[in-house]
Design a protein around this motif. Structure first.
Motif, short mmCIF file in Angstrom:
data_model
loop_
_atom_site.label_atom_id
_atom_site.label_comp_id
_atom_site.label_asym_id
_atom_site.label_seq_id
_atom_site.Cartn_x
_atom_site.Cartn_y
_atom_site.Cartn_z
N LYS A 168 1.69 3.50 -1.11
CA LYS A 168 0.60 3.64 -0.15
C LYS A 168 0.63 4.96 0.61
N THR B 153 -2.54 0.54 0.64
CA THR B 153 -3.18 1.83 0.39
C THR B 153 -4.48 1.96 1.16
N LEU C 64 -5.01 -4.18 1.47
CA LEU C 64 -5.38 -2.77 1.52
C LEU C 64 -5.85 -2.39 2.92
#
Length: 243
Positions: free
Chosen positions: A14, A46, A74
């Protein structure tokens, strides 16, 4: 975090990659696209930037539903978009990772290791071949040949649907030009000093543009792009691409 892909262990990625997705009225495409990013091996947490300019209630609902449903996998951020060049440029201004991926909302990463594998190349820019709907794959295979030849002669072309850049190399090109309304991906990618086409059968996209405009129109336009590769004014005209 250690993750497994292709028999090897990888440290969480990430902090290495940010992803930018231009979006306008993509409905459930954006949900499926980001759902598949969430399944990529090694990329939990990420940053994914959706540069959105949707103007229908249904599409806006899908964008916010996507952010809500995948918030534990995410880091999804929504910013104001525009035409693809502006959307990508505004997203890229928020990137502080060494790599940046420009991905379109109708690009589906069914290959769960594709991002890890693409990050393994020591090159400025990485792209991939696309699979598409039945009856249209031959067009993409012809494009693969054209793309390979372009790379050989020093004018690489990576479709904006999947451009994985070293962030430093991306900014060295000047980045996306928000005044470009057409083929802005070609304008930027041809400036890369090195490009690799990663071999995978696991990246899928819609054939909607070929269905709407036809192969001949797209082929002629690609030739015009090459001829005008140093003429920025050519790319400021939409060439009827969005009509």
């Amino acid at each position: 975090t250690l993750t497994l892909c292709g028999g090897f262990l990888f440290i969480g990625m990430k902090d290495k990659l940010s992803i930018i997705i231009p979006c306008k009225n993509e409905k459930d495409n954006i949900y499926e696209c980001i759902g598949l990013i969430a399944k990529q091996v090694g990329f939990d947490g990420t940053k994914v930037i959706i540069a959105d300019t949707s103007d229908t209630a249904e599409s806006l609902e899908w964008v916010y539903k996507t952010q809500l449903h995948f918030r534990n996998k995410l880091d999804i951020r929504i910013i104001e978009g525009g035409f693809p060049a502006k959307a990508r440029l505004e997203g890229s201004k928020l990137v502080d990772t060494p790599y940046i991926l420009f991905l379109d909302a109708d690009i589906m990463l069914f290959d769960k290791c594709v991002l890890l594998e693409c990050l393994g190349y020591q090159t400025d820019l990485v792209t991939v071949p696309f699979q598409t709907e039945k009856g249209f794959n031959w067009i993409f295979r012809l494009f693969d040949i054209q793309q390979t030849i372009s790379n050989w002669i020093g004018t690489p072309f990576a479709v904006g649907g999947f451009q994985l850049w070293k962030t430093e190399a991306y900014w060295k090109t000047g980045g996306y030009d928000e005044t470009h309304l057409f083929a802005e991906d070609y304008w930027v990618s041809q400036k890369a000093e090195s490009m690799k086409i990663h071999n995978t059968n696991g990246v899928w996209t819609s054939a909607r543009r070929f269905k709407k405009k036809g192969f001949l129109y797209m082929f002629i336009l690609s030739i015009k792009c090459y001829i005008n590769r140093n003429n920025t004014n050519f790319f400021k005209n939409h060439q009827n691409y969005w009509i």
